[in-house]
Enzyme design. Structure first.
Site, PDB file in Angstrom:
ATOM      1  N   ASN A   9       0.872  -1.182   0.000  1.00 15.20           N
ATOM      2  CA  ASN A   9       0.000   0.000   0.000  1.00 15.20           C
ATOM      3  C   ASN A   9       0.904   1.226   0.000  1.00 15.20           C
ATOM      4  OD1 ASN A   9      -1.794   2.060   0.541  1.00 15.20           O
ATOM      5  ND2 ASN A   9      -2.299   1.368   2.622  1.00 15.20           N
ATOM      6  N   TRP A  10       1.001   1.874  -1.166  1.00 14.53           N
ATOM      7  CA  TRP A  10       1.943   3.001  -1.300  1.00 14.53           C
ATOM      8  C   TRP A  10       1.410   4.259  -0.609  1.00 14.53           C
ATOM      9  CZ3 TRP A  10       3.814   2.816  -7.163  1.00 14.53           C
ATOM     10  CH2 TRP A  10       4.443   1.587  -7.397  1.00 14.53           C
ATOM     11  N   LYS A  11       0.142   4.234  -0.224  1.00 13.72           N
ATOM     12  CA  LYS A  11      -0.502   5.422   0.379  1.00 13.72           C
ATOM     13  C   LYS A  11      -0.269   6.638  -0.531  1.00 13.72           C
ATOM     14  CE  LYS A  11      -0.152   3.228   4.833  1.00 13.72           C
ATOM     15  NZ  LYS A  11      -0.212   3.346   6.278  1.00 13.72           N
ATOM     16  N   HIS A  94      -9.670   1.048   5.227  1.00  9.62           N
ATOM     17  CA  HIS A  94      -8.354   1.267   5.832  1.00  9.62           C
ATOM     18  C   HIS A  94      -8.537   2.245   7.000  1.00  9.62           C
ATOM     19  CE1 HIS A  94      -4.286   2.592   6.520  1.00  9.62           C
ATOM     20  NE2 HIS A  94      -3.881   1.493   5.907  1.00  9.62           N
ATOM     21  N   GLU A  96      -6.907   4.694   8.012  1.00  3.79           N
ATOM     22  CA  GLU A  96      -6.730   6.123   7.685  1.00  3.79           C
ATOM     23  C   GLU A  96      -7.992   6.677   7.031  1.00  3.79           C
ATOM     24  OE1 GLU A  96      -2.957   5.621   5.645  1.00  3.79           O
ATOM     25  OE2 GLU A  96      -2.102   5.017   7.570  1.00  3.79           O
ATOM     26  N   GLU A 166      -5.376  -4.923  10.734  1.00  6.23           N
ATOM     27  CA  GLU A 166      -4.363  -3.879  10.870  1.00  6.23           C
ATOM     28  C   GLU A 166      -4.612  -3.084  12.159  1.00  6.23           C
ATOM     29  OE1 GLU A 166      -2.488  -2.740   6.890  1.00  6.23           O
ATOM     30  OE2 GLU A 166      -4.333  -1.603   7.060  1.00  6.23           O
ATOM     31  N   SER A 211       3.337  -2.003  10.304  1.00  7.85           N
ATOM     32  CA  SER A 211       4.803  -2.017  10.480  1.00  7.85           C
ATOM     33  C   SER A 211       5.454  -3.350  10.103  1.00  7.85           C
ATOM     34  CB  SER A 211       5.197  -1.602  11.898  1.00  7.85           C
ATOM     35  OG  SER A 211       4.790  -0.257  12.140  1.00  7.85           O
ATOM     36  N   GLY A 232       2.756  -1.208   4.290  1.00 13.41           N
ATOM     37  CA  GLY A 232       2.770   0.214   3.957  1.00 13.41           C
ATOM     38  C   GLY A 232       4.191   0.679   3.685  1.00 13.41           C
ATOM     39  N   GLY A 233       4.792   1.343   4.667  1.00 14.69           N
ATOM     40  CA  GLY A 233       6.110   1.967   4.505  1.00 14.69           C
ATOM     41  C   GLY A 233       7.157   1.083   3.841  1.00 14.69           C
TER      42      GLY A 233
HETATM   43  P1  PGA Z   1       2.714   0.370   7.636  1.00 19.05           P
HETATM   44  O1  PGA Z   1       1.250   0.541   7.023  1.00 19.05           O
HETATM   45  O2  PGA Z   1       3.274  -0.911   7.083  1.00 19.05           O
HETATM   46  O3  PGA Z   1       3.496   1.576   7.160  1.00 19.05           O
HETATM   47  O4  PGA Z   1       2.569   0.327   9.108  1.00 19.05           O
HETATM   48  C1  PGA Z   1       0.399  -0.554   6.843  1.00 19.05           C
HETATM   49  C2  PGA Z   1      -0.912  -0.090   6.251  1.00 19.05           C
HETATM   50  O5  PGA Z   1      -1.403   0.981   6.629  1.00 19.05           O
HETATM   51  O6  PGA Z   1      -1.498  -0.774   5.388  1.00 19.05           O
END
Ligand code: PGA
Length: 252
Positions: A9-11, A94, A96, A166, A211, A232-233
């Site tokens: 997930n590149w956000k 998600h 967010e 998550e 994470s 994500g990151g």
């Molecule tokens: P993260 O994000 O790996 O940067 O914690 C995961 C996500 O929000 O899907």
């Protein structure tokens, strides 16, 4: 055996040039019969990523999608647009989106339904905040988020879908749930689905996000009910994403 599933997930990260570099960095990845790999770039770059990955079997997902088919919804995009651009599915719910864009369980369920009706893959994200975990409400919260879809659409709606656990406190914080903490929630989520349909519950991929990185993924993937990862990151770093996909392969 459930097929392992890994998605990046590149956000809201990346531009044409950095996307190109990242795509080159993961160019050794190819789809295989044994594991599913997806990337979820920001919407303006769907086409760039779809074209770059053509023929490799790696799927492109959207990070969200409108529950509406078309019309006066400024700033939104529809399932039809996903199909038109070669996008295979979308994340829904998600944390967010839930927290920053006020998406409710009802809205998330409507997005899930819109994807299913279009024959696209929904990836339903559920997770508790730190306060909820500390108050002992983890299972109540994630069950409620899951039941919003299960009760309105039934267990068959999960055919081909993915469920992502998550924990909000683990997203982007560097704090990963321990494999045991994650496994306990995954097993409970599977039990919630099993109360509707035991066979589908057994087939459903439940992946962990929060994470995830190359250094901690092996312990997570060693758990019986962790079928993959939503990253994500670390998905923005080619070597990390490659290593996580490799770990998923070793899970087999
Ligand atoms: P993260 O994000 O790996 O940067 O914690 C995961 C996500 O929000 O899907």
């Amino acid at each position: 055996m459930r097929r392992p599933w890994v998605a990046g997930n590149w956000k809201m990260n990346g531009l044409h040039q950095t996307n190109d570099e990242l795509l080159k960095g993961i160019s050794s990845l190819a789809a295989e019969s044994e594991i599913d790999i997806c990337v979820a770039p920001p919407a303006p770059y769907w086409m760039q990523v779809v074209e770059a990955l053509e023929g490799r079997g790696i799927k492109v997902l959207a990070q969200t999608v409108s529950e509406h088919a078309s019309g006066a919804y400024t700033g939104e995009w529809s399932v039809g647009m996903l199909q038109d651009c070669g996008v295979s599915g979308a994340l829904v719910g998600h944390s967010e989106r839930r927290q920053l864009f006020a998406e409710t369980d009802v809205v998330v369920a409507a997005k899930f339904a819109a994807l299913k009706q279009a024959g696209l893959q929904p990836v339903l994200c559920v997770g508790e905040t730190l306060e909820e975990r500390q108050a002992g409400e983890t299972l109540a919260v994630v069950s409620r988020q899951l039941l919003a879809v299960l009760e309105s659409q039934g267990a068959d709606a999960f055919d081909g879908a993915v469920l992502a656990y998550e924990p909000v406190w683990a997203i982007g914080t560097g704090l990963t749930a321990t494999p045991e903490q994650a496994q306990a929630v995954h097993a409970s989520l599977r039990a919630v689905v099993a109360a509707f349909d035991a066979v589908r519950a057994e087939q459903l991929r439940i992946v962990y996000g929060g994470s995830v990185k190359a250094a901690n993924v092996a312990g997570l993937f060693a758990m019986a009910d962790i079928d993959g990862a939503l990253v994500g990151g670390a998905s923005l770093i080619a070597q990390e994403f490659l290593a996580i996909c490799q770990a998923a392969r070793q899970r087999l």
